[in-house]
Scaffold this active site. Sequence first.
Site, mmCIF file in Angstrom:
data_model
loop_
_atom_site.group_PDB
_atom_site.id
_atom_site.type_symbol
_atom_site.label_atom_id
_atom_site.label_comp_id
_atom_site.label_asym_id
_atom_site.label_seq_id
_atom_site.Cartn_x
_atom_site.Cartn_y
_atom_site.Cartn_z
ATOM 1 N N GLU A 57 65.350 -32.008 -22.038
ATOM 2 C CA GLU A 57 66.898 -31.179 -22.197
ATOM 3 C C GLU A 57 66.789 -29.984 -22.767
ATOM 4 O O GLU A 57 66.598 -30.843 -23.947
ATOM 5 C CB GLU A 57 67.353 -32.659 -22.158
ATOM 6 N N CYS A 106 75.118 -29.887 -26.564
ATOM 7 C CA CYS A 106 73.755 -28.991 -25.154
ATOM 8 C C CYS A 106 75.261 -28.871 -24.036
ATOM 9 O O CYS A 106 74.632 -27.797 -23.708
ATOM 10 C CB CYS A 106 73.044 -29.786 -24.873
HETATM 11 P P1 NAP Z 1 64.299 -27.456 -31.538
HETATM 12 O O1 NAP Z 1 63.965 -26.744 -33.111
HETATM 13 O O2 NAP Z 1 63.397 -27.528 -29.772
HETATM 14 O O3 NAP Z 1 63.715 -28.622 -31.868
HETATM 15 C C1 NAP Z 1 63.598 -30.713 -30.999
HETATM 16 C C2 NAP Z 1 62.707 -31.386 -31.376
HETATM 17 O O4 NAP Z 1 61.054 -30.573 -30.712
HETATM 18 C C3 NAP Z 1 62.629 -31.366 -32.757
HETATM 19 O O5 NAP Z 1 62.629 -32.769 -33.520
HETATM 20 C C4 NAP Z 1 61.813 -30.669 -32.973
HETATM 21 O O6 NAP Z 1 60.953 -31.067 -34.217
HETATM 22 C C5 NAP Z 1 60.548 -31.138 -31.991
HETATM 23 N N1 NAP Z 1 59.565 -29.656 -32.123
HETATM 24 C C6 NAP Z 1 59.409 -28.732 -32.693
HETATM 25 N N2 NAP Z 1 57.884 -27.736 -32.549
HETATM 26 C C7 NAP Z 1 57.699 -29.496 -31.704
HETATM 27 C C8 NAP Z 1 55.785 -29.309 -31.847
HETATM 28 N N3 NAP Z 1 55.259 -28.599 -31.673
HETATM 29 N N4 NAP Z 1 54.978 -30.159 -31.757
HETATM 30 C C9 NAP Z 1 56.201 -31.649 -31.163
HETATM 31 N N5 NAP Z 1 58.035 -31.863 -31.833
HETATM 32 C C10 NAP Z 1 58.231 -30.487 -32.369
HETATM 33 O O7 NAP Z 1 66.046 -28.158 -31.229
HETATM 34 P P2 NAP Z 1 66.930 -28.533 -32.055
HETATM 35 O O8 NAP Z 1 67.234 -27.543 -33.137
HETATM 36 O O9 NAP Z 1 66.355 -29.573 -32.608
HETATM 37 O O10 NAP Z 1 68.241 -28.654 -31.133
HETATM 38 C C11 NAP Z 1 69.183 -27.828 -30.898
HETATM 39 C C12 NAP Z 1 68.688 -27.121 -29.729
HETATM 40 O O11 NAP Z 1 68.453 -28.646 -28.704
HETATM 41 C C13 NAP Z 1 69.390 -26.150 -28.643
HETATM 42 O O12 NAP Z 1 69.216 -25.488 -28.081
HETATM 43 C C14 NAP Z 1 70.352 -27.327 -27.905
HETATM 44 O O13 NAP Z 1 71.165 -26.973 -26.818
HETATM 45 C C15 NAP Z 1 69.356 -27.547 -27.651
HETATM 46 N N6 NAP Z 1 70.020 -29.559 -27.312
HETATM 47 C C16 NAP Z 1 69.839 -30.168 -25.851
HETATM 48 C C17 NAP Z 1 70.147 -31.184 -25.656
HETATM 49 C C18 NAP Z 1 70.155 -32.015 -23.765
HETATM 50 O O14 NAP Z 1 70.269 -32.519 -23.520
HETATM 51 N N7 NAP Z 1 69.949 -30.500 -23.005
HETATM 52 C C19 NAP Z 1 71.272 -32.094 -26.489
HETATM 53 C C20 NAP Z 1 70.940 -31.445 -27.367
HETATM 54 C C21 NAP Z 1 71.054 -30.485 -28.008
HETATM 55 P P3 NAP Z 1 61.555 -30.203 -35.519
HETATM 56 O O15 NAP Z 1 62.616 -30.661 -36.674
HETATM 57 O O16 NAP Z 1 60.385 -31.684 -36.641
HETATM 58 O O17 NAP Z 1 60.627 -29.331 -35.752
#
Ligand code: NAP
Length: 684
Positions: free
Chosen positions: A264, A303
């Site tokens: 997602e 999102c």
């Molecule tokens: P993100 O930076 O992509 O991180 C998402 C998750 O992935 C976090 O828990 C992050 O942990 C983890 N992660 C990052 N690198 C990783 C790795 N190498 N191994 C394992 N886990 C890893 O996204 P975000 O900044 O938290 O959220 C914002 C984004 O999410 C926006 O682009 C938004 O559109 C999207 N979003 C989508 C939805 C949907 O339902 N489609 C819902 C909400 C948000 P860390 O924080 O520890 O790095």
Amino acid sequence: MSADLINVHSYSAGSWLPSMQMPDKGGRAIYNAVDGQILGFAGNNSLDIEAMHQHATDVGGAGLRAMGFHGRARALKAMATHINAHKERLYTLGYMAGATRGDSWIDVDGGIGTLFAYASKGRRELPDSTVFLDGDVEQLSRKGSFVGQHICTPKLGVGIHINAFNFPVWGMLEKLAASLLAGVPAIVKPATDTCYITEACFRLMVESDAFPEGSFQLIAGSTGNLLDLLGPQDVVSFTGSAQTALQLRSNRNLLQYSIPFIAEQDSLNASVLGPDAVNGTPEFDLFVDEVVREMTTKAGQKCTAIRRIMAPDNQVEAVKDAIADRLQSINVGDPALKETDMGPLVSAAQRNNVLAINQQIGQEADTVFDGGTLAVNGVEGAEGGFVRPTLFHCPQPDAADLVHRLEAFGPTSTLMGYQDTDHVCALLNRGGGSLVASLITHDSGFARDVVAGSAAWHGRFYINDRTSMKESTGHGSPLPHMVHGGPGRAGGGEELGGIRAVMHYMQRTAIQGSPDMLSAVGHTWIAGAKTVETDSHPFTRGFDALKLGEIFYSPSRTITLDDIEHFAHFTGDTFYAHMDEEAAKANPFFPGRVAHGYLLLSFAAGLFVQPDPGPVLANTGLSDLVFQKPVAAKDTIRVELTVRRKTRRNDDYGEVRWHVALFNQDDEAVATYTLHTMNQYQSG
Ligand code: NAP
């Protein structure tokens, strides 16, 4: 570590492990969204990830599977009830992440509501057993001794749930609802920025004691080499940015073992104003409301938020003015204050991201409103994540690229004009796949054409107008009953959507064999499997005493023309097929006058019921009714009543489904259906 700082713990194999402060020991700092000050730390390199995976598989999975669907549904309800009773702390912590009380309501109460919804759906839509039957029995041989059925059983691995920062509670609970109901334990990895809120909710989950040990564990900070440890029975469910999704789903181990990766991710969701919804109509005002709400709720960190606003060319100026006017009165400030409409972004880093993307969007679009004059209320010299809402207008949306591609994860949206239906579909589809598109129109023809031209690019289409606006749930709200996820740019994944989400954690298997074999495997008697006749009438024995496949053979009854006429006049159903020999004969389906189908059902009940008070409390329904052969006067019918399936409902009674088959004097099947009754557990 200072006593004032939050130390986010991981929960591993039944124990809490504190985080470290030093980055070389795995610790990562977390900041207050409002003032930018350090809040605490998360992460500890000494977390034994392999042991967590093993614990989930061996202990959690076994415990969950033993509960069956209904046991797990009851546990979801108990857990939701406990979190609900202690949720206030989650709201308090939410302020530190920049969430107003209204923002946290979506996260906290939305998450709890999702658990309740799955608890209820699990009891109503899944069987009281360990196997889900997917579809009907398929007859694979001429005489019926070899049949097939698809079944779903829980995967024997672990659900790895990686969540985004913006929904620290809902994000965890909506994934857990499906995974736990399926019978698959989970390891939850929240985003570090807001993991202290997830941890607080997780503590409530553990405290509730609703699920067996090992059902869920928590990783604060890095997941280490977790993805490299996974096997073919595991499932990864990820929410976050497209960039992280790409990096994680390319993991060699995931590819090698075909490990499902549900993504997602961000998308460029759009909202369309219909050509009928001109300034002055209820739809125009509704459109402006929806756009402003989506731009400012959670400071646009949703999102599903509206990133692209589409209006007919002749309405663009009116829409610009109306949205800018409404944004002007948005109260930006301390999220803990009642009067605040919009708090800060989660961090200064996130604010810088949004501002940088705004600059890029500005290459293709003019700024209509940038909130330059808006004050930040209740915060002195804030270093946190405050930004003001920004509305752009893109004059050349066909030539533009960035406005259809870049997600500013904040209160930013771009307005663009369209000429006609084909043009708006083309613009909608330029997003490359989105979670949701909305259409504000009172013209059902326009709605039909836009859905036909664009639905394939969106996970959800939200249509709203004066008829539904009072009760509608909002463009940006994923609901447990409806699919959340979208194609292409949105990640290609699906969550929620009722029981569909549970199936992501189960394996579908085609089972082939004799009816006896399939009855045993699926805990449901199927036609052709062996039956047992007992001395007493099945209506005299309690739920507990009834056995699957137990059969009752009724006496027979001959239908007369008087019966048919009496029924016709008594009920008023004097349809010609029952009353007029010549007209009935002219009908290709009937040999002449025939008995009413409902008369047959009534006679069937008269043939199989045992009339005395007993364990059968009520007839609650009838399904799958098929009339196979007409019955005429002088035909004789009899009934076979077989116990097909049993479902416990509460401590006192359960539902019994009976296979009812009616035959004529030549043993030809004339009708079949499933009868539902509610039965007391004990006969006495
Ligand atoms: P993100 O930076 O992509 O991180 C998402 C998750 O992935 C976090 O828990 C992050 O942990 C983890 N992660 C990052 N690198 C990783 C790795 N190498 N191994 C394992 N886990 C890893 O996204 P975000 O900044 O938290 O959220 C914002 C984004 O999410 C926006 O682009 C938004 O559109 C999207 N979003 C989508 C939805 C949907 O339902 N489609 C819902 C909400 C948000 P860390 O924080 O520890 O790095």
